[in-house]
Design an enzyme around this catalytic site. Structure first.
Site, short mmCIF file in Angstrom:
data_model
loop_
_atom_site.label_atom_id
_atom_site.label_comp_id
_atom_site.label_asym_id
_atom_site.label_seq_id
_atom_site.Cartn_x
_atom_site.Cartn_y
_atom_site.Cartn_z
CG HIS A 152 0.06 -5.57 -8.63
ND1 HIS A 152 0.66 -4.73 -7.71
CD2 HIS A 152 -1.19 -5.04 -8.83
CE1 HIS A 152 -0.18 -3.77 -7.38
NE2 HIS A 152 -1.31 -3.93 -8.05
CD GLU A 153 -3.87 -5.80 -11.12
OE1 GLU A 153 -4.75 -5.86 -10.25
OE2 GLU A 153 -3.27 -4.74 -11.41
CD GLU A 189 -3.10 -1.06 -5.55
OE1 GLU A 189 -2.25 -1.68 -6.23
OE2 GLU A 189 -4.32 -1.13 -5.76
CG ASP A 208 3.51 -2.92 -5.91
OD1 ASP A 208 2.91 -3.28 -6.94
OD2 ASP A 208 3.78 -1.73 -5.67
#
Length: 652
Positions: free
Chosen positions: A500-501, A560, A564
């Site tokens: 995710h990051e 975001e 995800d």
């Protein structure tokens, strides 16, 4: 660009209690199938707005560190360094409730008196620099942050102040949340002023004036949705031109006094505010501005004085989140002290509960995930070779930080705690040191070793300006990561967090920064157009979904959601490469980590201001985009979890 909507300075934890999975419901609602039994028995503590996966870890860490720091206060645990010794002194003062009651609210009054004594805008100009240096609120925010187009060096940022209500949309006519919240804000502020000795009439007038100025600001700032477009923060302007826009404040003199220099250029994250400043910061508005500063100062001081002042001061914040009661005074003291010495506490936590061996092990996991991501970029079927090569270069330049920093930030060596001074005065002195240090960055190279989260924070983040991913120690435990879990479950937890990051480097915001963290378009026109189309599809996939009596804002949450999607698909590929692959465990732990039960007020607040989609939707919507989800659980077209192949959004 963080994994979750909250950050909390907190530590250690245990394994999450297992609850039965409803196999019959997996194809209808993955989140409820995994978390329904837990939700049926879960209760939200009175001093919380939510409970669940992230908050369980926060609570465990809180319990562990509060126990450790009781030993620190009694001498059973010795400080490991001078910074920890200073923390001990502050923590002791925060817990000396008898002395805090004896001191009362007196330490705050001199700061309010300084504001009250102002006679006009010229007088405010004479005191503006001093007010900024002691942390008093001012109608313009002055910042020193990395230049988004030259991140090795700092730039001057000029910004609008924060509003009383959570977002400018609350100020729109007919907003029901504002109709409920503003009376609570008003009564809280008036009561606090009364406790400081102001008459009922004076308190009423001060708060009315403060709200009037706040309402004037609201149309001229960005909404949370607008602010989520991070790249549009970068609006360079000629400093002298901005100074002319703010004709009633001496911007040039203030900048010179703060920085010892007046840069030719300033960055305006919200230029619309500065277009309106000559209508806002005027002699006619002076009393409103003064009273607005007073109300902000009163709220800022609520945590460091008496218990009653703290309890009353938190009334409005609790109304925002639906929290039924204030934290205990012991917990409040813990968070006040640990928040002040966050990196010192993080260093203690990281070394005791994580350690160098775990740091090395998790770093290997991160490197493995970056390798998987690199292979996916190479195999991508819609990127041109030119863009793909630039993306891979950016990935290879990615800085990885795991667990805790090698050294405590030198700033904390400057913090002094005088036992002969009040808690408030010591906190004020520390704040002034931090402010001086902040403006002292000007003219120096950016320190890329610095962490923006302490190791005891249950979260993770990607910094586009540093092109770095950071995983504090606190998140590196069950249910995200544990040796007691299968590799597939770990990939569904920490693997998806890591990816995710990484994906934030290639979301709608991060993708506009290069391998050095500079704002720089490295895409071909055709690739960028295609990517923007995919981002639009992600917006549409979430936009308008009913939740907690409101609707999800797809534009607010798009970055975001892209992260995800990329994180989950990359983690899935890594899980499939393992010898003991178990995709059922992978998807179940993915749903498990988003376990959350929250007050309606808190869920609605997050829908208005949070760049993350609701936890349940993060669990449910993203898996619908993955073909392996359908084969793992035999999801059919008439099942609620089914999404037609043509509608599945696949970006990374």
């Amino acid at each position: 660009m963080r994994l979750n909507h909250f950050t909390s300075d907190t530590a250690a934890g245990g394994a999450t209690k297992d609850f039965p999975v409803n196999d019959q419901q997996l194809t209808q609602d993955l989140y409820d199938a995994v978390n329904g039994a837990w939700a049926d028995q879960a209760t939200i503590p009175g001093d919380h707005a939510s409970t669940g996966g992230f908050m369980d870890l926060v609570d465990n860490i809180e319990k562990t560190l509060m126990s450790d720091f009781r030993d620190l206060l009694t001498g059973k645990l010795m400080p490991a360094n001078d910074e920890m010794a200073a923390f001990k002194r502050l923590y002791a003062q925060a817990n000396d409730f008898q002395q805090r009651e004896a001191t009362g609210t007196a330490p705050l009054k001199p700061y309010l008196d300084r504001i009250t004594a102002l006679t006009d805008l010229d007088d405010l100009n004479r005191h503006l620099v001093d007010f900024i240096k002691v942390g008093l609120p001012t109608p313009i925010d002055f910042g020193v942050e990395p230049d988004m187009k030259d991140t090795s060096n700092y730039a001057l940022y000029l910004d609008a102040p924060n509003l009383f209500l959570p977002d400018k949309t609350y100020y729109e006519k007919g907003n029901q949340a504002a109709a409920q919240l503003m009376p609570i804000f008003t009564s809280t502020a008036e009561k606090l002023l009364g406790m400081l000795g102001y008459s009922t009439d004076d308190a009423h007038q001060i708060v009315a004036d403060a709200k009037a100025f706040d309402a004037q600001i609201a149309p001229h700032v960005k909404s949370s949705e607008e602010a989520a477009d991070y790249v549009k923060v970068y609006n360079p302007r000629d400093t002298s031109a901005v100074a002319k826009q703010v004709s009633h404040l001496d911007l040039t003199g203030t900048i010179q006094a703060l920085l010892g220099d007046v840069p030719e250029q300033a960055i305006l994250p919200q230029p619309i505010f500065f277009d309106a400043t000559n209508d806002l910061i005027t002699p006619a508005n002076f009393e409103l501005i003064k009273h607005w500063m007073m109300v902000k100062t009163v709220f800022d001081g609520t945590g460091a004085l008496t218990e009653e002042f703290r309890q009353v001061g938190g009334t409005y914040r609790r109304a925002l989140s639906g929290q039924k009661q204030a934290r205990s005074k012991e917990k409040a003291a813990f968070y006040l002290a640990t928040g002040t010495f966050s990196q010192v506490v993080g260093d203690y936590y990281g070394r005791k509960y994580f350690g160098e061996a775990a740091k090395a092990d998790v770093r290997k996991m991160v490197l493995k995930m970056t390798h998987v991501y690199q292979q996916r970029l190479k195999a991508n079927d819609w990127l041109s070779t030119a863009t793909s090569e630039k993306a891979i270069t950016k990935l290879q330049k990615l800085t990885i930080k795991v667990g805790y920093p090698d050294e405590i930030d030198p700033l904390y060596r400057k913090y002094r705690v005088d036992p002969d001074k009040s808690l408030f005065d010591n906190l004020q002195a520390i704040s002034e040191v931090a402010i001086q240090n902040y403006y002292g960055h000007w003219g120096k190279p950016v320190d890329r070793e610095r962490w923006d989260m302490s190791a005891n924070t249950v979260n993770a983040y990607y910094s586009p300006s540093n092109n770095e991913i950071v995983f504090p120690a606190a998140i590196l435990q069950a249910p995200f990561y544990s040796l007691d879990q299968s590799s597939s479950a770990n990939y569904g937890g920490i693997g998806a967090v890591i990816a995710h990051e990484i994906s934030h480097a290639f979301d709608n915001n991060g993708s506009q920064f290069d391998e050095f963290g500079n704002l720089n378009n490295w895409w071909t026109d055709a690739d960028l157009e295609h990517f923007q189309g995919l981002a639009k599809a992600m917006i549409n996939e979430f936009n308008g979904i009913e939740f907690a009596g409101q609707k999800v804002n797809g534009k607010l949450t798009v970055s975001e959601n892209i992260a995800d999607a990329g994180g989950l698909s990359c983690a899935l590929e890594a899980a499939k490469s393992a010898d003991d692959v178990d995709l059922r465990a992978f998807f179940i732990n993915w749903a498990n980590v988003w376990r959350m039960k929250a007050t309606t007020e808190y869920m609605q607040l997050l829908l208005s201001i949070d760049v993350h989609a609701p936890a349940k939707l993060r669990a449910n919507v993203q898996v619908k985009n993955l073909d392996d989800f359908y084969t793992t659980f035999n999801v059919q077209p008439d099942d609620a979890m089914y999404l037609a192949p043509a509608d599945r959004v696949k970006i990374w």
